[in-house]
Design an enzyme around this catalytic site. Structure first.
Site, PDB file in Angstrom:
ATOM      1  N   ARG A  42       0.985  -0.673 -13.233  1.00  0.00           N
ATOM      2  CA  ARG A  42       0.420   0.468 -12.488  1.00  0.00           C
ATOM      3  C   ARG A  42      -0.151   1.583 -13.366  1.00  0.00           C
ATOM      4  O   ARG A  42      -0.234   2.727 -12.932  1.00  0.00           O
ATOM      5  CB  ARG A  42       1.463   1.102 -11.544  1.00  0.00           C
ATOM      6  CG  ARG A  42       2.081   0.168 -10.549  1.00  0.00           C
ATOM      7  CD  ARG A  42       1.129  -0.312  -9.481  1.00  0.00           C
ATOM      8  NE  ARG A  42       1.819  -1.286  -8.688  1.00  0.00           N
ATOM      9  CZ  ARG A  42       1.905  -2.589  -9.004  1.00  0.00           C
ATOM     10  NH1 ARG A  42       1.249  -3.054 -10.060  1.00  0.00           N
ATOM     11  NH2 ARG A  42       2.582  -3.411  -8.258  1.00  0.00           N
ATOM     12  N   CYS A  75       3.992   0.948  -1.712  1.00  0.00           N
ATOM     13  CA  CYS A  75       5.237   1.432  -2.327  1.00  0.00           C
ATOM     14  C   CYS A  75       5.124   2.926  -2.630  1.00  0.00           C
ATOM     15  O   CYS A  75       4.158   3.363  -3.259  1.00  0.00           O
ATOM     16  CB  CYS A  75       5.536   0.659  -3.606  1.00  0.00           C
ATOM     17  SG  CYS A  75       6.109  -1.007  -3.239  1.00  0.00           S
ATOM     18  N   GLU A  91       4.597   6.600  -6.760  1.00  0.00           N
ATOM     19  CA  GLU A  91       3.408   5.771  -7.041  1.00  0.00           C
ATOM     20  C   GLU A  91       2.243   6.271  -6.188  1.00  0.00           C
ATOM     21  O   GLU A  91       1.086   6.222  -6.602  1.00  0.00           O
ATOM     22  CB  GLU A  91       3.709   4.298  -6.707  1.00  0.00           C
ATOM     23  CG  GLU A  91       2.536   3.372  -6.991  1.00  0.00           C
ATOM     24  CD  GLU A  91       2.921   1.901  -6.889  1.00  0.00           C
ATOM     25  OE1 GLU A  91       3.994   1.516  -7.422  1.00  0.00           O
ATOM     26  OE2 GLU A  91       2.151   1.140  -6.281  1.00  0.00           O
TER      27      GLU A  91
HETATM   28  C1  FAD Z   1       0.277  -2.017   3.452  1.00  0.00           C
HETATM   29  C2  FAD Z   1       0.043  -1.747   1.991  1.00  0.00           C
HETATM   30  C3  FAD Z   1       0.445  -2.670   1.054  1.00  0.00           C
HETATM   31  C4  FAD Z   1       0.241  -2.430  -0.318  1.00  0.00           C
HETATM   32  N1  FAD Z   1       0.655  -3.354  -1.227  1.00  0.00           N
HETATM   33  C5  FAD Z   1       0.445  -3.143  -2.540  1.00  0.00           C
HETATM   34  C6  FAD Z   1       0.850  -4.111  -3.519  1.00  0.00           C
HETATM   35  O1  FAD Z   1       1.392  -5.160  -3.207  1.00  0.00           O
HETATM   36  N2  FAD Z   1       0.609  -3.837  -4.832  1.00  0.00           N
HETATM   37  C7  FAD Z   1      -0.017  -2.675  -5.226  1.00  0.00           C
HETATM   38  O2  FAD Z   1      -0.216  -2.476  -6.444  1.00  0.00           O
HETATM   39  N3  FAD Z   1      -0.423  -1.746  -4.328  1.00  0.00           N
HETATM   40  C8  FAD Z   1      -0.204  -1.955  -3.009  1.00  0.00           C
HETATM   41  N4  FAD Z   1      -0.589  -1.012  -2.098  1.00  0.00           N
HETATM   42  C9  FAD Z   1      -1.257   0.225  -2.560  1.00  0.00           C
HETATM   43  C10 FAD Z   1      -2.800   0.112  -2.622  1.00  0.00           C
HETATM   44  O3  FAD Z   1      -3.238  -1.000  -1.881  1.00  0.00           O
HETATM   45  C11 FAD Z   1      -3.304  -0.004  -4.062  1.00  0.00           C
HETATM   46  O4  FAD Z   1      -2.828   1.033  -4.886  1.00  0.00           O
HETATM   47  C12 FAD Z   1      -4.837   0.005  -4.107  1.00  0.00           C
HETATM   48  O5  FAD Z   1      -5.263  -0.377  -5.389  1.00  0.00           O
HETATM   49  C13 FAD Z   1      -5.438   1.369  -3.748  1.00  0.00           C
HETATM   50  O6  FAD Z   1      -6.838   1.233  -3.746  1.00  0.00           O
HETATM   51  P1  FAD Z   1      -7.736   2.257  -2.920  1.00  0.00           P
HETATM   52  O7  FAD Z   1      -9.162   1.884  -3.115  1.00  0.00           O
HETATM   53  O8  FAD Z   1      -7.279   2.337  -1.516  1.00  0.00           O
HETATM   54  O9  FAD Z   1      -7.440   3.610  -3.692  1.00  0.00           O
HETATM   55  P2  FAD Z   1      -7.170   5.059  -3.057  1.00  0.00           P
HETATM   56  O10 FAD Z   1      -5.884   5.034  -2.329  1.00  0.00           O
HETATM   57  O11 FAD Z   1      -8.360   5.545  -2.326  1.00  0.00           O
HETATM   58  O12 FAD Z   1      -6.983   5.911  -4.399  1.00  0.00           O
HETATM   59  C14 FAD Z   1      -5.894   5.679  -5.250  1.00  0.00           C
HETATM   60  C15 FAD Z   1      -6.213   6.275  -6.621  1.00  0.00           C
HETATM   61  O13 FAD Z   1      -7.308   5.556  -7.189  1.00  0.00           O
HETATM   62  C16 FAD Z   1      -8.370   6.447  -7.481  1.00  0.00           C
HETATM   63  N5  FAD Z   1      -9.648   5.761  -7.240  1.00  0.00           N
HETATM   64  C17 FAD Z   1     -10.085   5.174  -6.105  1.00  0.00           C
HETATM   65  N6  FAD Z   1     -11.322   4.652  -6.288  1.00  0.00           N
HETATM   66  C18 FAD Z   1     -11.656   4.936  -7.581  1.00  0.00           C
HETATM   67  C19 FAD Z   1     -12.800   4.688  -8.392  1.00  0.00           C
HETATM   68  N7  FAD Z   1     -13.894   4.063  -7.917  1.00  0.00           N
HETATM   69  N8  FAD Z   1     -12.787   5.111  -9.667  1.00  0.00           N
HETATM   70  C20 FAD Z   1     -11.708   5.761 -10.197  1.00  0.00           C
HETATM   71  N9  FAD Z   1     -10.606   6.035  -9.478  1.00  0.00           N
HETATM   72  C21 FAD Z   1     -10.573   5.628  -8.196  1.00  0.00           C
HETATM   73  C22 FAD Z   1      -8.181   7.637  -6.542  1.00  0.00           C
HETATM   74  O14 FAD Z   1      -8.833   8.796  -7.012  1.00  0.00           O
HETATM   75  C23 FAD Z   1      -6.666   7.734  -6.528  1.00  0.00           C
HETATM   76  O15 FAD Z   1      -6.228   8.396  -7.702  1.00  0.00           O
HETATM   77  C24 FAD Z   1      -0.401  -1.225  -0.723  1.00  0.00           C
HETATM   78  C25 FAD Z   1      -0.819  -0.301   0.237  1.00  0.00           C
HETATM   79  C26 FAD Z   1      -0.597  -0.538   1.579  1.00  0.00           C
HETATM   80  C27 FAD Z   1      -1.076   0.477   2.584  1.00  0.00           C
END
Ligand code: FAD
Length: 308
Positions: A178, A226, A298
């Protein structure tokens, strides 16, 4: 000329003022952004970031909102979203049985995993059932028991907060659980290394991982996945520590520790972002009191006036 028009005037981008970004997250709660900007090209993004920098305007980037909690009071400055077509494209270059997939940062992970499985390209199965965009997966180095996004990452291209287009080899960024050494930036695209495989085998693996996640996590509830990172230097998982502290089902307002997976803090109808924050703090304090371990969140929390 107002600060706002000098920022966005003549650039190829869409602007929404007072945008309800909390509702765009998986939690579905939290306030608004003063300005939401969707650039239509990398060039517009670079020029816009340069202007933000010279106006000292705070900039945040929103992916799929799957790891994000937006404060009830919303956020100041600018939120960038890469949801235009330019930032949702995918291209392939196969040499032998190795394929380099050039994937834009706004691509949805669910769709990407499905697309790879249909094409019979192996290497991204570990992302099955993980919501969000490619940009968010890079920033968080999302993953699980089957591996992390960095396992497939070859190259990352991004616009830094000076508005310069930059590129890194993933191998130079020390990706780990992470986190990574990727500096603050807006990821615009990546190159993934994938391998030709039997489409049925890829599909079956994706299905197996997805089913495992569905059985062990409250995927249909409103959460950010998480809530806490697993603590380093111990084999204990955050979920087990929270469970052993007796906190499954513990709630504050509309925020509840999931009965299914203790590391998921879910929002029930009527929950506020403040409820979630209070429960995160409370769980952290109770686990520390029982186990002597301070869990690190996280979930990314955005607050007005607090620099991301
Ligand atoms: C039901 C559920 C299950 C999940 N299971 C997992 C799992 O198994 N493993 C896991 O690791 N995570 C899990 N997650 C968390 C999530 O899916 C991940 O962290 C995912 O990578 C977030 O991506 P996002 O585009 O939604 O980012 P966001 O939530 O929109 O942003 C998260 C961070 O990333 C940054 N960010 C977003 N896009 C960019 C970009 N283009 N450039 C630079 N920074 C950026 C944002 O500024 C912020 O700091 C889960 C979430 C949910 C709701």
């Amino acid at each position: 000329m107002t600060a706002r028009s000098s920022l966005v005037g003549d650039l190829d981008l869409d602007v929404t003022l007072d945008a309800p970004i909390g509702a765009m997250t998986w939690y579905g709660i939290g306030g608004r952004a003063d300005m939401l900007v969707s650039p239509r090209s990398a060039e517009a993004l670079e020029l816009f970031i340069r202007r933000c920098q010279s106006e000292e305007m705070p900039v945040r980037v929103l992916g799929g909102g799957a790891n994000l909690l937006v404060d009830d009071a919303g956020v100041d400055g600018v939120v960038i979203r890469l949801d235009h077509e330019h930032f949702r494209s995918t291209a392939f270059n196969a040499v032998g049985d190795v394929t380099a997939a050039r994937v834009a940062a706004g691509v949805d992970l669910f769709r990407l995993v499905q697309d790879m499985s249909r094409r019979g390209l192996a290497g991204l199965e570990m992302m099955a059932g993980i919501p969000g965009t490619v940009g968010g997966a890079v920033r968080m180095n999302a993953g699980g028991s089957w591996g992390a996004f960095s396992d497939a990452l070859d190259t990352i291209t991004a616009v830094d907060f000076d508005g310069e287009l930059r590129s890194w080899k993933a191998a130079d960024l020390y990706f780990q659980y992470r986190r990574s050494d990727l500096p603050p930036c807006i990821v615009t695209e990546v190159i993934l290394t994938l391998h030709e495989a039997d489409p049925v085998e890829v599909r079956d693996k994706v299905k197996q991982i997805f089913q495992h996640k569905r059985a062990s996590q409250p995927m249909a509830d409103h959460s950010a996945g998480c809530a806490f990172r697993n603590p380093e230097g111990t084999t204990q998982s955050a979920g087990r520590l929270i469970d052993e502290t007796g906190l499954k089902g513990h709630s504050i307002g509309g925020a509840v520790v999931s009965d299914q997976h203790a590391n998921f803090i879910v929002a029930q109808p009527g929950a506020s972002s403040t409820d979630i924050r209070k429960l995160i703090d409370d769980v952290q304090a109770r686990v520390a009191a029982v186990h002597g371990i301070t869990l690190e969140p996280e979930v990314v929390i955005w607050q007005r006036g607090v620099r991301p």
